[in-house]
Design a protein around this motif. Structure first.
Motif, PDB file in Angstrom:
ATOM      1  N   UNK A 276      -3.334  -3.186-111.566  1.00 53.70           N
ATOM      2  CA  UNK A 276      -4.217  -3.197-110.406  1.00 53.70           C
ATOM      3  C   UNK A 276      -3.730  -2.155-109.404  1.00 53.70           C
ATOM      4  N   UNK A 277      -4.618  -1.231-109.062  1.00 53.12           N
ATOM      5  CA  UNK A 277      -4.369  -0.292-107.970  1.00 53.12           C
ATOM      6  C   UNK A 277      -5.613  -0.292-107.094  1.00 53.12           C
ATOM      7  N   UNK A 278      -5.524  -0.978-105.969  1.00 52.71           N
ATOM      8  CA  UNK A 278      -6.679  -1.184-105.094  1.00 52.71           C
ATOM      9  C   UNK A 278      -6.467  -0.439-103.777  1.00 52.71           C
ATOM     10  N   UNK A 279      -7.457   0.354-103.408  1.00 50.46           N
ATOM     11  CA  UNK A 279      -7.460   1.044-102.125  1.00 50.46           C
ATOM     12  C   UNK A 279      -8.807   0.776-101.445  1.00 50.46           C
ATOM     13  N   UNK A 280      -8.757   0.216-100.264  1.00 47.30           N
ATOM     14  CA  UNK A 280      -9.954   0.025 -99.440  1.00 47.30           C
ATOM     15  C   UNK A 280      -9.628   0.550 -98.051  1.00 47.30           C
ATOM     16  N   UNK A 281     -10.344   1.582 -97.647  1.00 49.45           N
ATOM     17  CA  UNK A 281     -10.036   2.210 -96.375  1.00 49.45           C
ATOM     18  C   UNK A 281     -11.324   2.559 -95.646  1.00 49.45           C
ATOM     19  N   UNK A 282     -11.221   2.671 -94.343  1.00 48.17           N
ATOM     20  CA  UNK A 282     -12.405   2.988 -93.539  1.00 48.17           C
ATOM     21  C   UNK A 282     -12.137   2.740 -92.078  1.00 48.17           C
ATOM     22  N   UNK A 283     -13.204   2.520 -91.343  1.00 49.82           N
ATOM     23  CA  UNK A 283     -13.086   2.290 -89.914  1.00 49.82           C
ATOM     24  C   UNK A 283     -14.419   1.910 -89.313  1.00 49.82           C
ATOM     25  N   UNK A 284     -14.388   1.541 -88.053  1.00 49.71           N
ATOM     26  CA  UNK A 284     -15.621   1.211 -87.333  1.00 49.71           C
ATOM     27  C   UNK A 284     -15.439   1.567 -85.876  1.00 49.71           C
ATOM     28  N   UNK A 285     -16.548   1.821 -85.196  1.00 50.29           N
ATOM     29  CA  UNK A 285     -16.525   2.134 -83.773  1.00 50.29           C
ATOM     30  C   UNK A 285     -17.842   1.686 -83.145  1.00 50.29           C
ATOM     31  N   UNK A 286     -17.765   1.178 -81.944  1.00 50.37           N
ATOM     32  CA  UNK A 286     -18.960   0.745 -81.226  1.00 50.37           C
ATOM     33  C   UNK A 286     -18.739   0.847 -79.736  1.00 50.37           C
ATOM     34  N   UNK A 287     -19.818   0.974 -79.005  1.00 48.98           N
ATOM     35  CA  UNK A 287     -19.713   1.077 -77.552  1.00 48.98           C
ATOM     36  C   UNK A 287     -21.032   1.429 -76.911  1.00 48.98           C
ATOM     37  N   UNK A 288     -21.005   1.768 -75.639  1.00 49.54           N
ATOM     38  CA  UNK A 288     -22.252   2.074 -74.927  1.00 49.54           C
ATOM     39  C   UNK A 288     -22.659   3.529 -75.087  1.00 49.54           C
ATOM     40  N   UNK A 289     -23.962   3.762 -75.157  1.00 50.41           N
ATOM     41  CA  UNK A 289     -24.526   5.105 -74.992  1.00 50.41           C
ATOM     42  C   UNK A 289     -24.983   5.254 -73.544  1.00 50.41           C
ATOM     43  N   UNK A 290     -25.699   4.231 -73.067  1.00 47.91           N
ATOM     44  CA  UNK A 290     -26.031   4.100 -71.647  1.00 47.91           C
ATOM     45  C   UNK A 290     -25.638   2.682 -71.250  1.00 47.91           C
ATOM     46  N   UNK A 291     -24.742   2.552 -70.296  1.00 45.62           N
ATOM     47  CA  UNK A 291     -24.216   1.239 -69.946  1.00 45.62           C
ATOM     48  C   UNK A 291     -25.334   0.284 -69.546  1.00 45.62           C
ATOM     49  N   UNK A 292     -25.216  -0.936 -70.058  1.00 45.93           N
ATOM     50  CA  UNK A 292     -26.168  -2.022 -69.800  1.00 45.93           C
ATOM     51  C   UNK A 292     -27.549  -1.776 -70.412  1.00 45.93           C
ATOM     52  N   UNK A 293     -27.703  -0.690 -71.185  1.00 42.30           N
ATOM     53  CA  UNK A 293     -29.031  -0.423 -71.753  1.00 42.30           C
ATOM     54  C   UNK A 293     -28.990  -0.084 -73.240  1.00 42.30           C
ATOM     55  N   UNK A 294     -28.167   0.854 -73.636  1.00 43.10           N
ATOM     56  CA  UNK A 294     -28.192   1.357 -75.011  1.00 43.10           C
ATOM     57  C   UNK A 294     -26.786   1.307 -75.602  1.00 43.10           C
ATOM     58  N   UNK A 295     -26.694   0.767 -76.833  1.00 43.17           N
ATOM     59  CA  UNK A 295     -25.399   0.566 -77.458  1.00 43.17           C
ATOM     60  C   UNK A 295     -25.476   1.008 -78.926  1.00 43.17           C
ATOM     61  N   UNK A 296     -24.323   1.362 -79.475  1.00 47.87           N
ATOM     62  CA  UNK A 296     -24.275   1.773 -80.876  1.00 47.87           C
ATOM     63  C   UNK A 296     -23.108   1.081 -81.566  1.00 47.87           C
TER      64      UNK A 296
END
Length: 525
Positions: A276-296
Protein backbone atom coordinates in the motif's frame (compact mmCIF):
# COMPACT_ATOMS: atom_id res chain seq x y z
CA UNK A 1 -62.25 22.20 -21.81
CA UNK A 2 -61.12 24.88 -19.35
CA UNK A 3 -61.79 22.50 -16.45
CA UNK A 4 -59.54 19.85 -18.04
CA UNK A 5 -56.83 22.44 -18.67
CA UNK A 6 -56.81 23.70 -15.07
CA UNK A 7 -56.92 20.13 -13.72
CA UNK A 8 -53.90 19.25 -15.85
CA UNK A 9 -52.13 22.43 -14.76
CA UNK A 10 -52.85 21.66 -11.10
CA UNK A 11 -51.46 18.13 -11.43
CA UNK A 12 -48.34 19.46 -13.17
CA UNK A 13 -47.72 22.01 -10.42
CA UNK A 14 -48.34 19.38 -7.76
CA UNK A 15 -45.81 17.03 -9.35
CA UNK A 16 -43.24 19.81 -9.69
CA UNK A 17 -43.74 20.77 -6.06
CA UNK A 18 -43.33 17.16 -5.00
CA UNK A 19 -40.10 16.97 -6.94
CA UNK A 20 -38.77 20.21 -5.48
CA UNK A 21 -39.77 19.41 -1.91
CA UNK A 22 -37.99 16.07 -2.13
CA UNK A 23 -34.67 17.89 -2.52
CA UNK A 24 -33.73 19.42 0.82
CA UNK A 25 -30.53 21.38 1.51
CA UNK A 26 -31.84 24.12 3.82
CA UNK A 27 -33.91 24.39 6.95
CA UNK A 28 -35.97 26.97 8.86
CA UNK A 29 -35.84 29.08 12.02
CA UNK A 30 -39.07 29.28 13.98
CA UNK A 31 -40.35 30.16 17.43
CA UNK A 32 -42.98 31.77 19.66
CA UNK A 33 -42.79 35.24 21.23
CA UNK A 34 -44.58 35.81 24.54
CA UNK A 35 -44.73 38.46 27.30
CA UNK A 36 -43.91 37.83 30.99
CA UNK A 37 -47.41 36.50 31.56
CA UNK A 38 -47.19 33.99 28.73
CA UNK A 39 -49.50 35.88 26.37
CA UNK A 40 -48.51 35.95 22.71
CA UNK A 41 -46.88 39.09 21.32
CA UNK A 42 -47.92 39.96 17.79
CA UNK A 43 -46.18 42.44 15.52
CA UNK A 44 -42.78 42.06 17.16
CA UNK A 45 -39.81 42.53 14.85
CA UNK A 46 -37.67 39.38 14.55
CA UNK A 47 -34.22 39.36 12.97
CA UNK A 48 -32.11 36.27 12.24
CA UNK A 49 -28.46 36.96 11.39
CA UNK A 50 -25.92 34.40 10.16
CA UNK A 51 -22.98 34.95 12.49
CA UNK A 52 -20.42 33.81 9.91
CA UNK A 53 -21.61 35.78 6.88
CA UNK A 54 -23.64 38.63 8.36
CA UNK A 55 -26.64 37.81 6.13
CA UNK A 56 -29.82 38.99 7.85
CA UNK A 57 -33.48 37.96 7.57
CA UNK A 58 -36.32 40.05 9.03
CA UNK A 59 -40.05 39.61 9.67
CA UNK A 60 -42.79 40.42 12.22
CA UNK A 61 -44.54 37.91 14.42
CA UNK A 62 -48.02 36.83 13.40
CA UNK A 63 -51.22 37.43 15.32
CA UNK A 64 -50.47 34.18 17.11
CA UNK A 65 -47.04 35.41 18.18
CA UNK A 66 -45.12 33.04 15.93
CA UNK A 67 -42.43 33.60 13.32
CA UNK A 68 -40.77 31.37 10.72
CA UNK A 69 -37.81 32.00 8.42
CA UNK A 70 -38.03 29.37 5.69
CA UNK A 71 -35.36 27.99 3.33
CA UNK A 72 -32.40 29.21 5.38
CA UNK A 73 -28.92 27.79 4.85
CA UNK A 74 -27.38 25.89 7.79
CA UNK A 75 -25.07 27.75 10.12
CA UNK A 76 -24.87 29.58 13.43
CA UNK A 77 -27.50 32.31 13.92
CA UNK A 78 -28.28 35.15 16.29
CA UNK A 79 -32.02 35.79 16.76
CA UNK A 80 -33.16 39.23 17.93
CA UNK A 81 -36.75 40.16 18.93
CA UNK A 82 -37.85 43.73 19.67
CA UNK A 83 -41.06 45.70 20.24
CA UNK A 84 -41.77 49.06 21.86
CA UNK A 85 -42.48 48.67 25.58
CA UNK A 86 -40.26 45.61 25.92
CA UNK A 87 -36.57 45.02 26.35
CA UNK A 88 -34.78 43.75 23.26
CA UNK A 89 -34.24 39.97 23.33
CA UNK A 90 -31.14 38.48 21.68
CA UNK A 91 -30.17 34.82 21.53
CA UNK A 92 -26.76 34.08 19.98
CA UNK A 93 -24.87 30.97 18.86
CA UNK A 94 -27.99 29.06 17.81
CA UNK A 95 -27.03 26.21 15.48
CA UNK A 96 -29.27 25.57 12.47
CA UNK A 97 -28.71 22.15 10.86
CA UNK A 98 -29.88 20.84 7.53
CA UNK A 99 -33.34 19.27 7.39
CA UNK A 100 -34.58 20.08 10.92
CA UNK A 101 -36.08 23.42 12.04
CA UNK A 102 -34.26 25.53 14.62
CA UNK A 103 -36.70 26.51 17.38
CA UNK A 104 -35.82 29.69 19.30
CA UNK A 105 -38.60 30.91 21.60
CA UNK A 106 -38.43 34.38 23.17
CA UNK A 107 -40.06 35.75 26.30
CA UNK A 108 -39.95 39.55 26.26
CA UNK A 109 -39.44 41.48 29.49
CA UNK A 110 -41.16 44.81 30.15
CA UNK A 111 -38.72 47.70 29.89
CA UNK A 112 -37.09 50.24 27.61
CA UNK A 113 -36.25 49.19 24.06
CA UNK A 114 -32.69 50.41 24.66
CA UNK A 115 -32.20 47.62 27.21
CA UNK A 116 -31.17 44.20 25.91
CA UNK A 117 -31.57 40.72 27.38
CA UNK A 118 -28.95 38.45 25.79
CA UNK A 119 -28.82 34.68 26.13
CA UNK A 120 -26.59 32.10 24.48
CA UNK A 121 -27.69 28.98 22.61
CA UNK A 122 -31.28 29.08 23.87
CA UNK A 123 -32.54 26.91 21.03
CA UNK A 124 -34.32 23.59 21.65
CA UNK A 125 -32.02 20.56 21.58
CA UNK A 126 -34.82 18.02 21.32
CA UNK A 127 -36.69 17.64 18.03
CA UNK A 128 -40.29 18.71 18.65
CA UNK A 129 -41.48 19.61 15.16
CA UNK A 130 -41.76 16.05 13.74
CA UNK A 131 -41.55 12.38 14.73
CA UNK A 132 -38.76 11.49 12.30
CA UNK A 133 -35.64 9.77 13.63
CA UNK A 134 -32.51 11.46 12.36
CA UNK A 135 -29.07 12.58 13.40
CA UNK A 136 -26.71 15.30 12.27
CA UNK A 137 -22.98 14.79 11.71
CA UNK A 138 -21.48 18.26 12.21
CA UNK A 139 -18.31 19.71 10.77
CA UNK A 140 -16.21 19.04 13.88
CA UNK A 141 -17.06 15.32 13.84
CA UNK A 142 -16.33 15.07 10.12
CA UNK A 143 -12.91 16.66 10.57
CA UNK A 144 -11.85 15.01 13.82
CA UNK A 145 -13.16 11.44 13.70
CA UNK A 146 -10.88 8.90 11.95
CA UNK A 147 -11.87 8.25 8.33
CA UNK A 148 -10.57 5.50 6.07
CA UNK A 149 -9.79 7.12 2.73
CA UNK A 150 -11.11 10.55 3.83
CA UNK A 151 -14.69 9.64 2.95
CA UNK A 152 -16.97 11.53 5.37
CA UNK A 153 -20.00 9.38 4.52
CA UNK A 154 -18.45 6.32 6.21
CA UNK A 155 -19.63 7.93 9.47
CA UNK A 156 -23.14 6.88 8.46
CA UNK A 157 -22.43 3.40 9.81
CA UNK A 158 -22.27 4.84 13.35
CA UNK A 159 -25.97 5.78 13.27
CA UNK A 160 -28.44 3.72 15.36
CA UNK A 161 -30.34 1.19 13.26
CA UNK A 162 -27.68 0.99 10.54
CA UNK A 163 -26.24 -2.47 9.89
CA UNK A 164 -23.45 -3.16 7.41
CA UNK A 165 -22.49 -6.60 6.18
CA UNK A 166 -20.48 -8.07 3.32
CA UNK A 167 -22.44 -9.32 0.32
CA UNK A 168 -19.80 -9.89 -2.39
CA UNK A 169 -20.59 -6.50 -3.94
CA UNK A 170 -24.14 -7.64 -4.80
CA UNK A 171 -25.60 -4.55 -3.14
CA UNK A 172 -24.63 -1.62 -0.98
CA UNK A 173 -24.51 -3.98 2.07
CA UNK A 174 -26.04 -1.23 4.23
CA UNK A 175 -29.42 -1.83 5.86
CA UNK A 176 -31.41 0.67 7.92
CA UNK A 177 -33.95 -0.84 10.32
CA UNK A 178 -34.31 -3.85 8.01
CA UNK A 179 -34.76 -1.95 4.75
CA UNK A 180 -33.34 -3.23 1.47
CA UNK A 181 -29.70 -2.41 0.87
CA UNK A 182 -30.62 -0.38 -2.22
CA UNK A 183 -33.39 1.70 -0.62
CA UNK A 184 -31.28 4.80 0.07
CA UNK A 185 -31.25 8.37 -1.19
CA UNK A 186 -28.36 10.84 -1.09
CA UNK A 187 -28.59 14.53 -1.99
CA UNK A 188 -25.89 17.20 -2.11
CA UNK A 189 -27.25 20.73 -1.59
CA UNK A 190 -30.67 19.35 -2.55
CA UNK A 191 -29.52 17.67 -5.78
CA UNK A 192 -29.65 13.92 -6.34
CA UNK A 193 -26.24 12.23 -5.90
CA UNK A 194 -27.02 8.53 -6.34
CA UNK A 195 -25.45 5.85 -8.46
CA UNK A 196 -28.45 4.52 -10.38
CA UNK A 197 -27.85 0.77 -10.22
CA UNK A 198 -26.77 0.31 -6.61
CA UNK A 199 -27.43 3.47 -4.54
CA UNK A 200 -24.88 3.10 -1.76
CA UNK A 201 -25.00 5.89 0.85
CA UNK A 202 -21.30 5.40 1.64
CA UNK A 203 -20.27 5.10 -2.01
CA UNK A 204 -19.51 8.84 -2.24
CA UNK A 205 -19.56 8.76 -6.04
CA UNK A 206 -18.86 12.52 -6.18
CA UNK A 207 -15.76 12.13 -3.98
CA UNK A 208 -16.68 14.60 -1.25
CA UNK A 209 -13.97 15.24 1.33
CA UNK A 210 -14.01 16.26 5.01
CA UNK A 211 -12.88 19.71 3.89
CA UNK A 212 -15.83 20.63 1.64
CA UNK A 213 -18.72 19.13 3.65
CA UNK A 214 -20.25 21.42 6.25
CA UNK A 215 -22.52 18.73 7.70
CA UNK A 216 -24.91 15.96 6.74
CA UNK A 217 -28.11 14.63 8.25
CA UNK A 218 -29.24 11.02 8.05
CA UNK A 219 -32.95 10.28 8.43
CA UNK A 220 -33.40 6.62 9.31
CA UNK A 221 -37.06 6.31 10.36
CA UNK A 222 -40.42 8.08 9.92
CA UNK A 223 -39.19 10.48 7.25
CA UNK A 224 -41.43 13.48 6.62
CA UNK A 225 -43.08 14.10 3.25
CA UNK A 226 -40.21 16.05 1.70
CA UNK A 227 -37.84 13.14 2.47
CA UNK A 228 -40.11 10.17 1.92
CA UNK A 229 -38.79 8.95 -1.42
CA UNK A 230 -36.86 5.99 0.03
CA UNK A 231 -37.39 3.64 2.95
CA UNK A 232 -33.71 3.35 3.88
CA UNK A 233 -31.25 6.08 4.77
CA UNK A 234 -32.09 9.56 3.49
CA UNK A 235 -28.81 11.46 3.56
CA UNK A 236 -28.84 15.25 3.13
CA UNK A 237 -25.40 16.79 2.59
CA UNK A 238 -24.70 20.50 2.85
CA UNK A 239 -21.45 21.70 1.30
CA UNK A 240 -19.32 24.34 2.95
CA UNK A 241 -19.87 28.01 1.97
CA UNK A 242 -17.49 30.92 2.40
CA UNK A 243 -17.78 33.42 5.23
CA UNK A 244 -16.62 36.91 6.25
CA UNK A 245 -13.27 35.49 7.39
CA UNK A 246 -10.67 33.86 5.18
CA UNK A 247 -9.96 30.23 6.03
CA UNK A 248 -7.82 27.67 4.25
CA UNK A 249 -5.95 24.38 4.62
CA UNK A 250 -3.19 22.53 2.81
CA UNK A 251 -2.74 18.83 3.55
CA UNK A 252 -1.04 15.60 2.56
CA UNK A 253 -2.09 12.21 3.93
CA UNK A 254 0.18 9.23 3.47
CA UNK A 255 0.01 5.53 4.27
CA UNK A 256 2.43 2.78 3.29
CA UNK A 257 3.15 -0.91 3.68
CA UNK A 258 5.63 -0.43 6.50
CA UNK A 259 2.83 0.82 8.77
CA UNK A 260 0.50 -2.14 8.13
CA UNK A 261 0.30 -5.65 9.57
CA UNK A 262 -0.25 -8.63 7.32
CA UNK A 263 -3.71 -10.15 7.02
CA UNK A 264 -4.44 -13.28 9.05
CA UNK A 265 -5.28 -15.42 6.02
CA UNK A 266 -2.10 -14.29 4.27
CA UNK A 267 -0.06 -15.38 7.25
CA UNK A 268 -1.90 -18.71 7.32
CA UNK A 269 -1.12 -19.39 3.65
CA UNK A 270 2.41 -17.91 3.83
CA UNK A 271 1.57 -15.04 1.48
CA UNK A 272 3.41 -11.74 1.56
CA UNK A 273 1.96 -8.59 3.06
CA UNK A 274 -0.13 -6.58 0.55
CA UNK A 275 1.52 -3.40 -0.68
CA UNK A 276 0.00 0.00 0.00
CA UNK A 277 1.31 3.41 -1.03
CA UNK A 278 -1.40 6.01 -0.51
CA UNK A 279 -1.05 9.72 -1.21
CA UNK A 280 -3.96 12.13 -0.78
CA UNK A 281 -3.09 15.79 -1.00
CA UNK A 282 -4.85 19.06 -1.68
CA UNK A 283 -6.24 22.13 -0.02
CA UNK A 284 -9.21 24.43 0.37
CA UNK A 285 -9.81 28.15 0.76
CA UNK A 286 -12.87 30.28 1.41
CA UNK A 287 -13.71 33.83 2.34
CA UNK A 288 -15.45 37.03 1.32
CA UNK A 289 -15.45 38.63 -2.11
CA UNK A 290 -17.65 41.46 -0.84
CA UNK A 291 -18.11 41.47 2.92
CA UNK A 292 -21.62 40.60 4.10
CA UNK A 293 -22.71 40.02 0.49
CA UNK A 294 -20.59 37.70 -1.66
CA UNK A 295 -18.55 34.70 -0.56
CA UNK A 296 -16.53 31.95 -2.23
CA UNK A 297 -15.24 28.50 -1.34
CA UNK A 298 -12.96 26.18 -3.33
CA UNK A 299 -11.46 22.79 -2.50
CA UNK A 300 -9.18 20.39 -4.38
CA UNK A 301 -7.95 16.89 -3.61
CA UNK A 302 -5.90 14.41 -5.62
CA UNK A 303 -5.59 10.74 -4.76
CA UNK A 304 -2.71 8.55 -5.92
CA UNK A 305 -3.03 5.08 -4.48
CA UNK A 306 -1.00 2.00 -5.40
CA UNK A 307 -1.93 -1.19 -3.64
CA UNK A 308 -2.01 -4.94 -3.94
CA UNK A 309 -4.73 -7.21 -2.60
CA UNK A 310 -5.07 -10.99 -2.13
CA UNK A 311 -6.46 -12.43 -5.36
CA UNK A 312 -8.91 -14.45 -3.25
CA UNK A 313 -10.64 -11.14 -2.37
CA UNK A 314 -11.26 -10.16 -6.01
CA UNK A 315 -13.96 -12.76 -6.81
CA UNK A 316 -12.06 -14.47 -9.62
CA UNK A 317 -11.69 -18.24 -9.96
CA UNK A 318 -14.15 -21.00 -9.23
CA UNK A 319 -12.56 -21.79 -5.88
CA UNK A 320 -11.93 -18.26 -4.67
CA UNK A 321 -8.60 -17.99 -6.52
CA UNK A 322 -7.30 -18.92 -10.02
CA UNK A 323 -7.34 -22.70 -10.49
CA UNK A 324 -4.37 -24.47 -12.13
CA UNK A 325 -3.34 -28.01 -12.96
CA UNK A 326 -0.64 -29.47 -10.73
CA UNK A 327 2.80 -29.97 -12.33
CA UNK A 328 2.40 -33.75 -12.05
CA UNK A 329 -0.65 -33.60 -14.30
CA UNK A 330 0.34 -30.75 -16.64
CA UNK A 331 3.95 -31.81 -17.30
CA UNK A 332 3.77 -35.60 -16.99
CA UNK A 333 0.12 -36.27 -17.79
CA UNK A 334 -0.39 -38.26 -14.58
CA UNK A 335 -4.02 -37.96 -13.49
CA UNK A 336 -4.41 -39.30 -9.95
CA UNK A 337 -7.53 -40.49 -8.16
CA UNK A 338 -8.48 -42.28 -4.96
CA UNK A 339 -9.38 -45.89 -5.63
CA UNK A 340 -11.52 -47.23 -2.80
CA UNK A 341 -10.89 -45.80 0.67
CA UNK A 342 -7.70 -44.35 2.11
CA UNK A 343 -7.23 -43.98 5.88
CA UNK A 344 -4.60 -41.45 6.94
CA UNK A 345 -3.90 -39.75 10.26
CA UNK A 346 -7.27 -40.72 11.67
CA UNK A 347 -9.21 -39.51 8.62
CA UNK A 348 -10.94 -41.44 5.84
CA UNK A 349 -10.79 -40.33 2.17
CA UNK A 350 -13.01 -41.74 -0.55
CA UNK A 351 -12.09 -39.09 -3.12
CA UNK A 352 -9.27 -36.71 -3.88
CA UNK A 353 -8.61 -34.20 -1.10
CA UNK A 354 -6.05 -31.56 -0.06
CA UNK A 355 -5.67 -33.71 3.06
CA UNK A 356 -3.51 -36.11 1.05
CA UNK A 357 -0.74 -33.60 0.26
CA UNK A 358 1.46 -31.12 2.08
CA UNK A 359 1.69 -27.37 1.42
CA UNK A 360 3.99 -28.02 -1.58
CA UNK A 361 1.71 -30.59 -3.20
CA UNK A 362 3.78 -33.64 -2.25
CA UNK A 363 1.97 -36.74 -1.04
CA UNK A 364 1.98 -37.09 2.73
CA UNK A 365 3.87 -40.04 4.21
CA UNK A 366 1.58 -43.02 4.55
CA UNK A 367 -0.53 -42.40 1.44
CA UNK A 368 -0.67 -45.79 -0.33
CA UNK A 369 0.06 -45.65 -4.05
CA UNK A 370 -1.49 -48.25 -6.35
CA UNK A 371 0.94 -50.57 -8.09
CA UNK A 372 2.30 -54.10 -7.84
CA UNK A 373 0.52 -55.96 -5.09
CA UNK A 374 -1.42 -52.83 -4.03
CA UNK A 375 -4.59 -52.80 -6.16
CA UNK A 376 -7.20 -51.18 -3.94
CA UNK A 377 -7.67 -48.53 -1.24
CA UNK A 378 -4.86 -46.51 -2.75
CA UNK A 379 -4.07 -43.53 -4.96
CA UNK A 380 -4.17 -44.70 -8.57
CA UNK A 381 -2.55 -43.00 -11.59
CA UNK A 382 -3.81 -42.74 -15.16
CA UNK A 383 -1.37 -41.42 -17.78
CA UNK A 384 -3.33 -39.25 -20.17
CA UNK A 385 -0.20 -38.67 -22.31
CA UNK A 386 0.28 -42.39 -23.00
CA UNK A 387 -0.59 -43.01 -26.69
CA UNK A 388 -2.24 -46.26 -25.64
CA UNK A 389 -4.85 -44.20 -23.76
CA UNK A 390 -5.64 -41.79 -26.62
CA UNK A 391 -9.15 -41.95 -28.06
CA UNK A 392 -9.47 -42.95 -31.71
CA UNK A 393 -8.27 -40.24 -34.04
CA UNK A 394 -6.35 -38.35 -31.32
CA UNK A 395 -2.59 -38.15 -31.70
CA UNK A 396 -1.81 -36.35 -28.45
CA UNK A 397 -2.39 -33.14 -26.51
CA UNK A 398 -3.01 -30.07 -28.63
CA UNK A 399 0.35 -28.26 -28.78
CA UNK A 400 -1.22 -24.81 -28.85
CA UNK A 401 -3.24 -25.49 -25.71
CA UNK A 402 -0.26 -27.05 -23.96
CA UNK A 403 1.94 -24.07 -24.82
CA UNK A 404 -0.68 -21.68 -23.42
CA UNK A 405 -1.08 -23.69 -20.21
CA UNK A 406 2.67 -23.78 -19.64
CA UNK A 407 2.86 -19.98 -19.67
CA UNK A 408 0.86 -19.99 -16.43
CA UNK A 409 2.65 -20.13 -13.07
CA UNK A 410 2.71 -23.27 -10.97
CA UNK A 411 0.08 -23.45 -8.22
CA UNK A 412 1.11 -22.54 -4.69
CA UNK A 413 -2.08 -23.20 -2.76
CA UNK A 414 -2.72 -26.91 -2.34
CA UNK A 415 -5.20 -26.44 0.47
CA UNK A 416 -7.86 -25.59 -2.13
CA UNK A 417 -8.93 -27.82 -5.02
CA UNK A 418 -8.54 -31.61 -5.00
CA UNK A 419 -4.87 -31.38 -3.98
CA UNK A 420 -3.46 -33.91 -6.42
CA UNK A 421 -4.68 -32.67 -9.84
CA UNK A 422 -5.89 -29.12 -9.20
CA UNK A 423 -4.73 -26.37 -6.89
CA UNK A 424 -4.85 -22.58 -6.82
CA UNK A 425 -2.43 -19.71 -7.29
CA UNK A 426 -2.43 -17.21 -4.45
CA UNK A 427 -0.74 -13.84 -4.81
CA UNK A 428 -1.38 -10.12 -4.39
CA UNK A 429 -2.26 -8.53 -7.77
CA UNK A 430 -1.75 -4.77 -8.10
CA UNK A 431 -4.12 -1.89 -8.70
CA UNK A 432 -3.70 1.85 -8.98
CA UNK A 433 -6.27 4.56 -8.21
CA UNK A 434 -5.85 8.03 -9.67
CA UNK A 435 -8.34 10.78 -8.99
CA UNK A 436 -8.40 14.55 -8.81
CA UNK A 437 -11.58 16.20 -7.54
CA UNK A 438 -12.62 19.77 -6.95
CA UNK A 439 -15.55 21.83 -5.68
CA UNK A 440 -16.34 25.50 -6.21
CA UNK A 441 -19.14 27.50 -4.59
CA UNK A 442 -20.31 31.14 -4.74
CA UNK A 443 -22.92 32.67 -2.39
CA UNK A 444 -24.36 36.15 -3.05
CA UNK A 445 -26.99 38.30 -1.33
CA UNK A 446 -28.73 40.85 -3.55
CA UNK A 447 -30.98 42.17 -0.76
CA UNK A 448 -32.66 40.91 2.42
CA UNK A 449 -35.29 39.42 0.09
CA UNK A 450 -33.03 37.75 -2.47
CA UNK A 451 -29.98 35.53 -2.21
CA UNK A 452 -28.49 32.90 -4.48
CA UNK A 453 -25.76 30.30 -4.47
CA UNK A 454 -24.15 28.13 -7.14
CA UNK A 455 -21.97 25.08 -6.57
CA UNK A 456 -20.18 22.77 -9.00
CA UNK A 457 -18.49 19.50 -8.09
CA UNK A 458 -16.43 17.30 -10.41
CA UNK A 459 -14.24 14.31 -9.66
CA UNK A 460 -12.31 11.53 -11.36
CA UNK A 461 -11.49 8.19 -9.78
CA UNK A 462 -9.88 5.91 -12.34
CA UNK A 463 -8.65 2.40 -11.64
CA UNK A 464 -5.58 1.25 -13.54
CA UNK A 465 -3.59 -2.03 -13.50
CA UNK A 466 -6.80 -3.94 -12.77
CA UNK A 467 -9.97 -3.28 -10.78
CA UNK A 468 -10.63 -5.28 -7.61
CA UNK A 469 -14.17 -4.10 -6.96
CA UNK A 470 -15.54 -5.34 -10.29
CA UNK A 471 -13.62 -8.65 -10.42
CA UNK A 472 -11.20 -7.40 -13.09
CA UNK A 473 -7.73 -7.88 -11.56
CA UNK A 474 -4.48 -9.06 -13.08
CA UNK A 475 -5.09 -12.79 -12.58
CA UNK A 476 -1.48 -13.96 -13.03
CA UNK A 477 1.80 -12.03 -12.79
CA UNK A 478 2.88 -10.59 -16.11
CA UNK A 479 -0.56 -10.98 -17.73
CA UNK A 480 -2.78 -8.01 -18.64
CA UNK A 481 -5.60 -7.34 -16.16
CA UNK A 482 -9.14 -8.36 -16.99
CA UNK A 483 -9.97 -4.67 -17.24
CA UNK A 484 -9.71 -1.17 -15.83
CA UNK A 485 -12.41 1.28 -14.81
CA UNK A 486 -12.81 5.00 -15.50
CA UNK A 487 -15.12 6.99 -13.25
CA UNK A 488 -16.16 10.63 -13.62
CA UNK A 489 -18.73 12.42 -11.50
CA UNK A 490 -20.33 15.82 -12.05
CA UNK A 491 -22.86 17.56 -9.82
CA UNK A 492 -24.30 21.07 -10.14
CA UNK A 493 -26.59 22.94 -7.75
CA UNK A 494 -28.03 26.46 -8.13
CA UNK A 495 -30.54 27.86 -5.65
CA UNK A 496 -32.38 31.19 -5.46
CA UNK A 497 -34.35 32.21 -2.37
CA UNK A 498 -36.87 35.06 -2.69
CA UNK A 499 -39.07 36.50 0.03
CA UNK A 500 -42.34 37.92 -1.35
CA UNK A 501 -43.61 38.90 2.11
CA UNK A 502 -43.08 37.62 5.66
CA UNK A 503 -45.59 34.84 5.05
CA UNK A 504 -44.50 33.77 1.56
CA UNK A 505 -41.00 32.53 0.70
CA UNK A 506 -39.99 30.69 -2.45
CA UNK A 507 -36.86 28.61 -2.93
CA UNK A 508 -36.03 27.59 -6.50
CA UNK A 509 -33.32 24.95 -6.82
CA UNK A 510 -32.10 23.20 -9.93
CA UNK A 511 -29.06 21.19 -10.93
CA UNK A 512 -27.92 17.89 -12.33
CA UNK A 513 -26.02 14.79 -11.29
CA UNK A 514 -23.97 12.64 -13.62
CA UNK A 515 -21.84 9.60 -12.87
CA UNK A 516 -20.14 7.90 -15.79
CA UNK A 517 -18.71 4.43 -15.25
CA UNK A 518 -16.54 3.02 -18.05
CA UNK A 519 -15.38 -0.58 -18.03
CA UNK A 520 -12.18 -0.59 -20.10
CA UNK A 521 -10.74 -3.70 -21.68
CA UNK A 522 -6.96 -3.96 -21.42
CA UNK A 523 -5.21 -5.74 -24.30
CA UNK A 524 -1.91 -7.58 -24.05
CA UNK A 525 1.10 -5.77 -25.45
Amino acid sequence: MKVKFFCALYLLVAMLNAHVFAQVSTSSITGNVTDPGGAVVSGAKVTARNEATGITYEMNTTSGGTYTFSSVTPGQYAVTVSKPGFRKFTSVHNILTVGVPLVVDAQLQVGAASETVEVQSSYERIETTSAQVSDIVPENDIKNLPLNGRNPLTLLTLEPGVVQRTNNAAGSDTHVFGSRDRAHNVTIDGIDANESTVPNPQGNIQRLTPDNVQEFRTVTLDATAELGRNSGANVMIATKPGSNAFHGDVYWFHRNTALNANEWFNNYTNQTRPTLRLHQFGGDIGGPIVKDKTFFFFSYQRSQIFQTEPVSATNVGLLGAPVLYTPTLLSNGLFRLVLGTISLNGKTFTQNSPGLVDSSGNLLPGVPVCGGAVTGNCLDTYNIFDPANFPAGVTGPDPTIMAALKTLPAPNGYNVGDGVNRAVFNWNPPSKFIGPGYLGRIDHTFSPSDNIFGRYLQSYYNTELGDFLNARPEVYPGFPPLGAVGRIGKNLAVSWRHTFNPNLVNEFTFGFNRFRFNLIRVLAT
